[in-house]
Design a protein around this motif. Structure first.
Motif, PDB file in Angstrom:
ATOM      1  N   PHE A 179       0.826  -1.222   0.000  1.00 51.54           N
ATOM      2  CA  PHE A 179       0.000   0.000   0.000  1.00 51.54           C
ATOM      3  C   PHE A 179       0.853   1.261   0.000  1.00 51.54           C
ATOM      4  N   GLY A 180       1.900   1.276   0.784  1.00 55.19           N
ATOM      5  CA  GLY A 180       2.693   2.498   0.915  1.00 55.19           C
ATOM      6  C   GLY A 180       2.600   3.035   2.331  1.00 55.19           C
ATOM      7  N   ASP A 181       3.241   4.159   2.558  1.00 54.97           N
ATOM      8  CA  ASP A 181       3.313   4.733   3.899  1.00 54.97           C
ATOM      9  C   ASP A 181       1.961   5.270   4.350  1.00 54.97           C
ATOM     10  N   VAL A 182       1.609   4.943   5.596  1.00 54.11           N
ATOM     11  CA  VAL A 182       0.379   5.446   6.223  1.00 54.11           C
ATOM     12  C   VAL A 182       0.716   5.844   7.655  1.00 54.11           C
ATOM     13  N   ASN A 183       0.395   7.067   8.014  1.00 56.55           N
ATOM     14  CA  ASN A 183       0.552   7.506   9.396  1.00 56.55           C
ATOM     15  C   ASN A 183      -0.704   7.096  10.156  1.00 56.55           C
ATOM     16  N   LYS A 184      -0.604   5.977  10.874  1.00 59.83           N
ATOM     17  CA  LYS A 184      -1.778   5.438  11.540  1.00 59.83           C
ATOM     18  C   LYS A 184      -2.351   6.401  12.579  1.00 59.83           C
ATOM     19  N   ALA A 185      -1.492   7.169  13.205  1.00 58.41           N
ATOM     20  CA  ALA A 185      -1.953   8.098  14.233  1.00 58.41           C
ATOM     21  C   ALA A 185      -2.871   9.171  13.658  1.00 58.41           C
ATOM     22  N   GLU A 186      -2.741   9.449  12.373  1.00 53.88           N
ATOM     23  CA  GLU A 186      -3.554  10.477  11.735  1.00 53.88           C
ATOM     24  C   GLU A 186      -4.749   9.897  10.977  1.00 53.88           C
ATOM     25  N   ARG A 187      -4.898   8.578  10.991  1.00 56.43           N
ATOM     26  CA  ARG A 187      -5.924   7.935  10.166  1.00 56.43           C
ATOM     27  C   ARG A 187      -6.952   7.163  10.995  1.00 56.43           C
ATOM     28  N   GLY A 188      -7.150   7.585  12.228  1.00 55.57           N
ATOM     29  CA  GLY A 188      -8.175   6.943  13.034  1.00 55.57           C
ATOM     30  C   GLY A 188      -9.572   7.393  12.644  1.00 55.57           C
ATOM     31  N   LEU A 189     -10.558   6.778  13.258  1.00 51.65           N
ATOM     32  CA  LEU A 189     -11.934   7.208  13.043  1.00 51.65           C
ATOM     33  C   LEU A 189     -12.129   8.601  13.631  1.00 51.65           C
ATOM     34  N   THR A 190     -13.029   9.374  13.051  1.00 55.37           N
ATOM     35  CA  THR A 190     -13.337  10.706  13.561  1.00 55.37           C
ATOM     36  C   THR A 190     -14.245  10.584  14.772  1.00 55.37           C
ATOM     37  N   GLU A 191     -13.732  11.023  15.935  1.00 54.92           N
ATOM     38  CA  GLU A 191     -14.484  10.873  17.181  1.00 54.92           C
ATOM     39  C   GLU A 191     -15.440  12.041  17.373  1.00 54.92           C
ATOM     40  N   LEU A 192     -16.567  11.747  18.020  1.00 60.74           N
ATOM     41  CA  LEU A 192     -17.580  12.752  18.330  1.00 60.74           C
ATOM     42  C   LEU A 192     -17.689  12.904  19.849  1.00 60.74           C
ATOM     43  N   PRO A 193     -17.963  14.103  20.334  1.00 61.72           N
ATOM     44  CA  PRO A 193     -18.181  14.278  21.773  1.00 61.72           C
ATOM     45  C   PRO A 193     -19.321  13.391  22.253  1.00 61.72           C
ATOM     46  N   CYS A 194     -19.089  12.697  23.371  1.00 65.20           N
ATOM     47  CA  CYS A 194     -20.044  11.683  23.823  1.00 65.20           C
ATOM     48  C   CYS A 194     -19.993  11.600  25.342  1.00 65.20           C
ATOM     49  N   GLU A 195     -21.148  11.423  25.957  1.00 66.08           N
ATOM     50  CA  GLU A 195     -21.199  11.259  27.404  1.00 66.08           C
ATOM     51  C   GLU A 195     -22.373  10.365  27.764  1.00 66.08           C
ATOM     52  N   GLU A 196     -22.140   9.461  28.715  1.00 64.48           N
ATOM     53  CA  GLU A 196     -23.173   8.548  29.196  1.00 64.48           C
ATOM     54  C   GLU A 196     -23.654   9.028  30.551  1.00 64.48           C
ATOM     55  N   ARG A 197     -24.977   9.258  30.660  1.00 57.76           N
ATOM     56  CA  ARG A 197     -25.550   9.723  31.914  1.00 57.76           C
ATOM     57  C   ARG A 197     -26.957   9.163  32.092  1.00 57.76           C
ATOM     58  N   ALA A 198     -27.277   8.779  33.299  1.00 55.92           N
ATOM     59  CA  ALA A 198     -28.642   8.411  33.687  1.00 55.92           C
ATOM     60  C   ALA A 198     -29.244   7.351  32.763  1.00 55.92           C
ATOM     61  N   GLY A 199     -28.398   6.406  32.304  1.00 52.47           N
ATOM     62  CA  GLY A 199     -28.896   5.325  31.467  1.00 52.47           C
ATOM     63  C   GLY A 199     -29.040   5.666  30.006  1.00 52.47           C
ATOM     64  N   MET A 200     -28.494   6.813  29.584  1.00 52.27           N
ATOM     65  CA  MET A 200     -28.599   7.240  28.192  1.00 52.27           C
ATOM     66  C   MET A 200     -27.253   7.721  27.686  1.00 52.27           C
ATOM     67  N   ILE A 201     -27.084   7.675  26.377  1.00 47.67           N
ATOM     68  CA  ILE A 201     -25.827   8.072  25.752  1.00 47.67           C
ATOM     69  C   ILE A 201     -26.107   9.253  24.842  1.00 47.67           C
ATOM     70  N   PHE A 202     -25.436  10.362  25.137  1.00 52.33           N
ATOM     71  CA  PHE A 202     -25.632  11.608  24.409  1.00 52.33           C
ATOM     72  C   PHE A 202     -24.418  11.881  23.534  1.00 52.33           C
ATOM     73  N   VAL A 203     -24.697  12.349  22.316  1.00 49.56           N
ATOM     74  CA  VAL A 203     -23.635  12.591  21.342  1.00 49.56           C
ATOM     75  C   VAL A 203     -23.863  13.951  20.701  1.00 49.56           C
ATOM     76  N   CYS A 204     -22.781  14.683  20.498  1.00 51.67           N
ATOM     77  CA  CYS A 204     -22.827  15.896  19.680  1.00 51.67           C
ATOM     78  C   CYS A 204     -22.272  15.537  18.312  1.00 51.67           C
ATOM     79  N   LEU A 205     -22.977  15.903  17.265  1.00 54.18           N
ATOM     80  CA  LEU A 205     -22.624  15.469  15.913  1.00 54.18           C
ATOM     81  C   LEU A 205     -21.513  16.291  15.265  1.00 54.18           C
ATOM     82  N   THR A 206     -20.924  17.216  16.003  1.00 58.96           N
ATOM     83  CA  THR A 206     -19.817  18.014  15.486  1.00 58.96           C
ATOM     84  C   THR A 206     -18.534  17.654  16.238  1.00 58.96           C
ATOM     85  N   PRO A 207     -17.521  17.153  15.544  1.00 54.23           N
ATOM     86  CA  PRO A 207     -16.271  16.798  16.228  1.00 54.23           C
ATOM     87  C   PRO A 207     -15.695  17.985  16.994  1.00 54.23           C
TER      88      PRO A 207
END
Length: 392
Positions: free
Chosen positions: A139-167
């Motif tokens: 394949f060629g050179d890949v910087n794995k540290a820069e190629r992860g999945l795009t994470e979203l702000p997320c928090e689990e509270r009171a039995g529910m999982i809340f997500v903000c759709l903007t990284p």
């Protein structure tokens, strides 16, 4: 104030509503332009200024109880992946491989130690890091540290999982819910059982959501289903930031409460009164004695459509096959009532508003929940944090 005491005060107010033919009332009526339900420009603004900024309740603790559990879904046109890692932490990502953009997990629920894209087998860890590139030597050179999945702000509270759709966006649940999540902690929501979900489609998301915010229509639209239990046009509203708790007294509230000590009135939910709990902008929660329905309303691909996911939970796990069959029957009943009695007329309303017959619709003083929702929607669309916030 103590939660049970506060709910007891609300119960007393609702008892008065039934016994004296009254309801919660705002100061005045409110008009909303019909183009709010038809305009592409407003629809786009709602996506950017509301749905991609506020914390959205996207999953339940009960859906991902174990390390390795995940849920892949679509929200506001975005592919979302939520997972619980081996340490128990919940994370959220855009379900998009950093190689060529394919999903790394199929839609639905599952359990796995890592995620592998089905297109070229790039593999990602539970923390979103790129672990392996298939046939890396060619394949060629890949910087794995820069190629992860795009994470979203997320928090689990009171039995529910809340997500903000903007990284990288801030997520402040305490500031957003202002004590409201304590209600769900008291219900022990995190230890409930997830029973399944159904998806229905309807008109503009606000047309559908408006129906969850008032009981003025119970006598005419729900004459054989809701109205025998709950009188029409008897509602109480409480605001928690942009969120609401709506109280609906039952017909027998006098008989249910009058024989109990006043200190016990706040512990009688479903015995004399019910609540519909609203998370702005798009969640309605009805905790019924037999089963709980949680509706997540997502704007559709065009302004005139929405996609609603009806989730079902209860306190007890499924006991056996007979119980499972009964649960499925109940789920289908709730789904059918919601669609046939609310969403069908919503589609008719959509046609009516698009006809140009009227420039605006009106919410009465008794429809304070609808007014409050639209006031908060307008506040977000103005995009001016210094502007005064709406109050109940």
């Amino acid at each position: 104030m103590d939660r049970v005491k506060q709910l007891g005060n609300v119960a007393e107010i609702m008892l008065d509503y039934v016994e004296n033919n009254r309801t919660f009332a705002g100061d005045k009526t409110m008009s909303v332009p019909t183009e709010s339900y038809t305009s592409k420009d407003q629809w786009r603004a709602e996506m950017e200024l509301v749905f991609k900024r506020v914390p959205l309740m996207l999953a339940f603790t009960a859906e991902l109880p174990n390390p390795g559990d995940y849920k892949a879904m679509e929200a506001v046109g975005l592919p979302i992946l939520i997972n619980r890692d081996k340490a128990g932490k919940v994370r959220a990502f855009l379900n998009v491989c950093s190689h060529r953009g394919a999903p790394v997990a199929p839609e639905g629920h599952g359990n796995c130690a890592r995620f592998t894209c089905k297109y070229h087998s790039w593999t990602f860890g539970q923390d979103g890091r790129l672990i392996a590139v298939a046939e890396a030597s060619t394949f060629g050179d890949v910087n794995k540290a820069e190629r992860g999945l795009t994470e979203l702000p997320c928090e689990e509270r009171a039995g529910m999982i809340f997500v903000c759709l903007t990284p990288n966006a801030p997520i402040d649940l305490d500031g957003y819910f202002r004590g409201y999540l304590e209600d769900f902690e008291a219900l022990d929501f995190g230890n409930w059982t997830f029973l399944g979900a159904r998806t229905i489609e309807g008109a503009n998301w606000k047309i559908a959501f408006d129906g969850y915010l008032e009981g003025y229509h119970f006598a005419s639209l729900h004459a054989d289903t809701i109205h025998p239990r709950t009188p029409s046009n008897r509602m109480h509203f409480e605001g928690f930031g942009p969120n609401m708790r709506i109280g609906f007294p039952q017909r027998h509230i006098s008989e249910a409460l009058r024989g109990l000590p006043r200190s016990d009135w706040g512990a009688q939910e479903n015995n004399g009164y019910d609540f519909v709990r609203i998370f702005f902008p798009n969640v309605s929660i009805f905790v019924a004695p037999e089963i709980t329905q949680v509706a997540q309303l997502f704007p559709g691909p065009t302004p005139d459509r929405n996609r609603t996911v009806l989730n079902y939970l209860r306190r007890e796990p499924v006991r056996d096959e007979e119980d499972r069959a009964a649960v499925e029957t109940m789920i289908n009943f709730f789904r059918d009532v919601t669609y046939q009695e609310d969403y069908v007329i919503g589609l008719e309303i959509q046609k009516g508003l698009e006809s140009g017959a009227h420039d605006e619709i009106v919410f009465g003083r008794n429809e304070r929940g609808n007014q409050f929702f639209h006031e908060w929607l307008n506040w977000y669309l103005e995009d001016d944090p210094s502007a005064p916030e709406p109050t109940m």
